[in-house]
Enzyme design. Structure first.
Site, PDB file in Angstrom:
ATOM      1  N   ASP A 128       0.817  -1.212   0.000  1.00 26.45           N
ATOM      2  CA  ASP A 128       0.000   0.000   0.000  1.00 26.45           C
ATOM      3  C   ASP A 128       0.857   1.271   0.000  1.00 26.45           C
ATOM      4  O   ASP A 128       0.395   2.352   0.377  1.00 26.45           O
ATOM      5  CB  ASP A 128      -0.954   0.005   1.200  1.00 26.45           C
ATOM      6  CG  ASP A 128      -0.220  -0.107   2.535  1.00 26.45           C
ATOM      7  OD1 ASP A 128       1.013  -0.324   2.508  1.00 26.45           O
ATOM      8  OD2 ASP A 128      -0.870   0.021   3.575  1.00 26.45           O
TER       9      ASP A 128
ATOM     10  N   HIS B  93      22.358   0.405 -20.032  1.00 25.81           N
ATOM     11  CA  HIS B  93      21.491   0.863 -18.952  1.00 25.81           C
ATOM     12  C   HIS B  93      21.806   0.105 -17.664  1.00 25.81           C
ATOM     13  O   HIS B  93      20.915  -0.398 -16.988  1.00 25.81           O
ATOM     14  CB  HIS B  93      20.019   0.703 -19.342  1.00 25.81           C
ATOM     15  CG  HIS B  93      19.597   1.629 -20.438  1.00 25.81           C
ATOM     16  ND1 HIS B  93      18.523   1.379 -21.268  1.00 25.81           N
ATOM     17  CD2 HIS B  93      20.120   2.817 -20.850  1.00 25.81           C
ATOM     18  CE1 HIS B  93      18.410   2.366 -22.147  1.00 25.81           C
ATOM     19  NE2 HIS B  93      19.358   3.237 -21.910  1.00 25.81           N
TER      20      HIS B  93
ATOM     21  N   ASP C 130      26.494   8.260 -16.038  1.00 31.52           N
ATOM     22  CA  ASP C 130      25.411   8.857 -16.821  1.00 31.52           C
ATOM     23  C   ASP C 130      24.332   9.245 -15.815  1.00 31.52           C
ATOM     24  O   ASP C 130      23.592   8.392 -15.321  1.00 31.52           O
ATOM     25  CB  ASP C 130      24.887   7.847 -17.849  1.00 31.52           C
ATOM     26  CG  ASP C 130      23.861   8.452 -18.805  1.00 31.52           C
ATOM     27  OD1 ASP C 130      23.279   9.502 -18.474  1.00 31.52           O
ATOM     28  OD2 ASP C 130      23.633   7.865 -19.877  1.00 31.52           O
TER      29      ASP C 130
ATOM     30  N   ASP D 117      21.063  15.836 -18.578  1.00 25.70           N
ATOM     31  CA  ASP D 117      21.462  14.469 -18.962  1.00 25.70           C
ATOM     32  C   ASP D 117      22.923  14.522 -19.397  1.00 25.70           C
ATOM     33  O   ASP D 117      23.229  14.973 -20.500  1.00 25.70           O
ATOM     34  CB  ASP D 117      20.559  13.979 -20.095  1.00 25.70           C
ATOM     35  CG  ASP D 117      20.790  12.514 -20.447  1.00 25.70           C
ATOM     36  OD1 ASP D 117      21.656  11.881 -19.831  1.00 25.70           O
ATOM     37  OD2 ASP D 117      20.088  12.019 -21.349  1.00 25.70           O
TER      38      ASP D 117
ATOM     39  N   HIS E 118      23.670   2.365 -30.379  1.00 24.67           N
ATOM     40  CA  HIS E 118      22.564   3.301 -30.153  1.00 24.67           C
ATOM     41  C   HIS E 118      22.727   4.536 -31.020  1.00 24.67           C
ATOM     42  O   HIS E 118      23.749   4.745 -31.668  1.00 24.67           O
ATOM     43  CB  HIS E 118      22.455   3.683 -28.667  1.00 24.67           C
ATOM     44  CG  HIS E 118      23.680   4.352 -28.103  1.00 24.67           C
ATOM     45  ND1 HIS E 118      23.977   5.681 -28.302  1.00 24.67           N
ATOM     46  CD2 HIS E 118      24.685   3.863 -27.314  1.00 24.67           C
ATOM     47  CE1 HIS E 118      25.080   5.997 -27.668  1.00 24.67           C
ATOM     48  NE2 HIS E 118      25.546   4.907 -27.064  1.00 24.67           N
TER      49      HIS E 118
ATOM     50  N   HIS F 134      19.172  12.428 -28.388  1.00 30.21           N
ATOM     51  CA  HIS F 134      17.718  12.487 -28.331  1.00 30.21           C
ATOM     52  C   HIS F 134      17.308  13.884 -27.897  1.00 30.21           C
ATOM     53  O   HIS F 134      18.103  14.658 -27.358  1.00 30.21           O
ATOM     54  CB  HIS F 134      17.171  11.438 -27.347  1.00 30.21           C
ATOM     55  CG  HIS F 134      17.806  11.491 -25.977  1.00 30.21           C
ATOM     56  ND1 HIS F 134      17.431  12.408 -25.020  1.00 30.21           N
ATOM     57  CD2 HIS F 134      18.797  10.750 -25.418  1.00 30.21           C
ATOM     58  CE1 HIS F 134      18.155  12.224 -23.927  1.00 30.21           C
ATOM     59  NE2 HIS F 134      18.995  11.228 -24.142  1.00 30.21           N
TER      60      HIS F 134
ATOM     61  N   HIS G 106      13.980  11.530 -22.529  1.00 27.54           N
ATOM     62  CA  HIS G 106      13.857  11.231 -23.955  1.00 27.54           C
ATOM     63  C   HIS G 106      12.605  11.972 -24.409  1.00 27.54           C
ATOM     64  O   HIS G 106      11.507  11.417 -24.427  1.00 27.54           O
ATOM     65  CB  HIS G 106      13.754   9.727 -24.201  1.00 27.54           C
ATOM     66  CG  HIS G 106      15.039   9.009 -23.918  1.00 27.54           C
ATOM     67  ND1 HIS G 106      15.184   7.650 -24.044  1.00 27.54           N
ATOM     68  CD2 HIS G 106      16.254   9.458 -23.521  1.00 27.54           C
ATOM     69  CE1 HIS G 106      16.419   7.296 -23.726  1.00 27.54           C
ATOM     70  NE2 HIS G 106      17.080   8.371 -23.398  1.00 27.54           N
TER      71      HIS G 106
ATOM     72  N   GLU H 262      25.710  12.127 -27.721  1.00 25.60           N
ATOM     73  CA  GLU H 262      26.317  11.129 -26.840  1.00 25.60           C
ATOM     74  C   GLU H 262      26.842   9.904 -27.588  1.00 25.60           C
ATOM     75  O   GLU H 262      26.340   8.791 -27.386  1.00 25.60           O
ATOM     76  CB  GLU H 262      25.302  10.692 -25.789  1.00 25.60           C
ATOM     77  CG  GLU H 262      23.927  10.327 -26.340  1.00 25.60           C
ATOM     78  CD  GLU H 262      22.981   9.837 -25.260  1.00 25.60           C
ATOM     79  OE1 GLU H 262      23.349   8.916 -24.515  1.00 25.60           O
ATOM     80  OE2 GLU H 262      21.871  10.380 -25.180  1.00 25.60           O
TER      81      GLU H 262
ATOM     82  N   TYR I  54      31.643   0.621 -27.067  1.00 26.16           N
ATOM     83  CA  TYR I  54      31.473  -0.375 -26.008  1.00 26.16           C
ATOM     84  C   TYR I  54      32.042  -1.700 -26.517  1.00 26.16           C
ATOM     85  O   TYR I  54      31.472  -2.316 -27.420  1.00 26.16           O
ATOM     86  CB  TYR I  54      29.992  -0.531 -25.661  1.00 26.16           C
ATOM     87  CG  TYR I  54      29.291   0.799 -25.509  1.00 26.16           C
ATOM     88  CD1 TYR I  54      29.294   1.479 -24.299  1.00 26.16           C
ATOM     89  CD2 TYR I  54      28.648   1.389 -26.608  1.00 26.16           C
ATOM     90  CE1 TYR I  54      28.671   2.712 -24.176  1.00 26.16           C
ATOM     91  CE2 TYR I  54      28.024   2.617 -26.492  1.00 26.16           C
ATOM     92  CZ  TYR I  54      28.037   3.280 -25.280  1.00 26.16           C
ATOM     93  OH  TYR I  54      27.422   4.499 -25.167  1.00 26.16           O
TER      94      TYR I  54
ATOM     95  N   ARG J  90      31.439   6.555 -23.077  1.00 26.36           N
ATOM     96  CA  ARG J  90      30.411   7.422 -23.650  1.00 26.36           C
ATOM     97  C   ARG J  90      30.646   8.839 -23.125  1.00 26.36           C
ATOM     98  O   ARG J  90      31.006   9.018 -21.955  1.00 26.36           O
ATOM     99  CB  ARG J  90      29.000   6.944 -23.268  1.00 26.36           C
ATOM    100  CG  ARG J  90      27.887   7.800 -23.843  1.00 26.36           C
ATOM    101  CD  ARG J  90      26.518   7.130 -23.780  1.00 26.36           C
ATOM    102  NE  ARG J  90      25.999   6.928 -22.441  1.00 26.36           N
ATOM    103  CZ  ARG J  90      25.915   5.739 -21.837  1.00 26.36           C
ATOM    104  NH1 ARG J  90      26.328   4.648 -22.475  1.00 26.36           N
ATOM    105  NH2 ARG J  90      25.436   5.618 -20.619  1.00 26.36           N
TER     106      ARG J  90
ATOM    107  N   GLU K 279      28.584  12.575 -23.145  1.00 23.99           N
ATOM    108  CA  GLU K 279      27.271  13.146 -23.471  1.00 23.99           C
ATOM    109  C   GLU K 279      27.150  14.565 -22.940  1.00 23.99           C
ATOM    110  O   GLU K 279      27.472  14.841 -21.779  1.00 23.99           O
ATOM    111  CB  GLU K 279      26.172  12.282 -22.863  1.00 23.99           C
ATOM    112  CG  GLU K 279      24.766  12.823 -23.076  1.00 23.99           C
ATOM    113  CD  GLU K 279      23.715  11.952 -22.417  1.00 23.99           C
ATOM    114  OE1 GLU K 279      22.548  12.022 -22.839  1.00 23.99           O
ATOM    115  OE2 GLU K 279      24.071  11.201 -21.475  1.00 23.99           O
TER     116      GLU K 279
END
Length: 436
Positions: free
Chosen positions: A36, A239, A256, A267, A346, A350, A357, A380, A384, A408, A410
């Site tokens: 709950d 991710h 990130d 971001d 990727h 974006h 996004h 970005e 990898y 990466r 970004e």
């Protein structure tokens, strides 16, 4: 801060671009965390963009053809007992005063009151989506009106996705929105710079996450999305959110993370050596990703196709991987057939705004979206090289010395009238800065 005058202007702009119809927007439902206990409430972005109203169990209706009420809200009525447990509710009377609606009703009167705003509409503007129960409510009202259409010759005969009109509006940020995004990115920059100083061998990824998110909270923000703090081979997981590994001296650390400030988001991604010094292979990959990112950023100028950003980054990355012998063959064929995807899977960015996004079209059939002043986007690129990288047929085996490297970089970039502004430039990214 977004003023009520700006919310009103947004509604008027949307209604001016609607055909004879009524638009309906539903607030986000509450989400259960466990048993709950509910998650903190986060309003639906479209609903918030048009109303500024930040409570669940609400509906907004825009009926430009109605003689008296063009903007109608349905909200929770005041309930002292419920408010004792869950916090204050704006209520019907106060909502009309604070949020500029022509009429406000209790939410339990929706079924009774909604038909009067649909009867003279030729279509219903509504996005059929995640709230299946409310989808059924809209379809029920539509079907009832269709049944009596032969008697009157009026009423909605179609449902149209309102987002084809609304989302292009959200894509261009106002000065007030940009001020909030600058604040979100300013806090994000502060957190990343702290992480660069705080990280060291022996610490755990979750310690870095805690430091970053602590700074978000101290500055009035929250997380824009689950923070990624990925050391070593974890950086090859796009991710990765477990954030539970202990960092080692020769690891790279990919962070990130972005701050959300009053619903607008930053971001940022940076990758740096935990021990303060790149290995030779790490440095080569890092410099290649940085070169791709800088080249992609230079493609940001009004009128340029959005796709140029990704195409530019891909070409730089492919050329570099070919120079290293990690890709072989004809460069045009590699790019066309996407043989680089085991290393870079990727897109290069974006849209950014109320959603991380964010909404907005990237491609109109064969025609790419042109960049326009007021758009904000991320850039970005990354490489990898998973320890278990699966290669495209005809490509060479990846030597062990490259495996486990993930990089990466970004930044958040605003399209200006003359070119671009990097909103996140306050976090350095040169090799020298990353080696501190």
């Amino acid at each position: 801060m977004i003023t009520q005058a700006e919310y009103r202007q947004r509604r008027e702009q949307l209604m001016a671009n609607m055909k004879q119809g009524t638009a309906i927007f539903r607030s986000s439902p509450m989400a259960v965390m466990h048993n709950d206990v509910e998650y903190n409430f986060r309003q639906d972005s479209d609903f918030f963009y048009l109303t500024g109203f930040n409570e669940p169990n609400a509906v907004a209706v825009l009926a430009p053809h109605h003689e008296e009420h063009r903007y109608i809200l349905f909200v929770q009525p005041k309930d002292p007992e419920k408010e004792t447990w869950s916090g204050y509710i704006t209520g019907v009377e106060k909502a009309k005063e604070l949020y500029g609606a022509d009429e406000v009703y209790p939410i339990n009167e929706l079924d009774e009151k909604l038909p009067q705003y649909l009867q003279k509409a030729e279509r219903i503007y509504y996005r059929l989506g995640r709230d299946e129960k409310f989808n059924e409510t809209i379809l029920k009202h539509w079907q009832r009106l269709l049944r009596v259409y032969p008697k009157h010759g009026t009423g909605p005969i179609a449902i149209e996705d309102v987002c084809t009109i609304l989302h292009p509006m959200r894509l261009i940020k106002s000065e007030a929105e940009l001020a909030l995004m600058r604040k979100a990115t300013e806090i994000s920059v502060k957190a990343h710079n702290h992480a660069l100083e705080f990280a060291q061998p022996g610490r755990y990824e979750y310690e870095i996450q805690a430091e970053i998110e602590h700074i978000f909270g101290l500055n009035g923000g929250t997380i824009a999305y689950p923070s990624i703090v990925a050391s070593g081979k974890n950086a090859c997981i796009l991710h990765y959110v477990e954030n539970n590994c202990q960092m080692q001296d020769n690891d790279l650390l990919l962070i990130d993370a972005g701050c959300c400030y009053q619903y607008y988001n930053g971001d940022i991604t940076r990758t740096f050596p935990v021990g303060g010094k790149f290995t030779p292979e790490q440095k080569i990959i890092y410099e290649l990703v940085l070169k791709a990112q800088l080249a992609a950023i230079e493609q940001v100028k009004p009128g340029n196709p959005y796709k140029n950003i990704h195409d530019t980054a891909v070409r730089v990355l492919v050329e570099g991987l070919m120079d290293l012998g990690l890709l072989v063959g004809d460069i045009e064929e590699i790019i066309k057939e996407e043989k680089y995807k085991p290393f870079y899977m990727h897109r290069t960015g974006h849209w950014l705004g109320l959603d991380v996004h964010d909404v907005g079209v990237y491609q109109w059939g064969e025609n790419p979206q042109p960049l326009q002043p007021g758009q904000v986007l991320t850039i970005e690129p990354g490489i990898y090289i998973s320890p278990n990288i699966k290669l495209v047929e005809g490509q060479p085996e990846v030597p062990e010395c490259w495996r486990g490297i993930g990089v990466r970089i970004e930044d958040d970039v605003l399209v200006t009238s003359e070119g671009y502004e990097v909103l996140t430039a306050g976090v350095s990214k040169s090799v020298e800065a990353m080696e501190r």
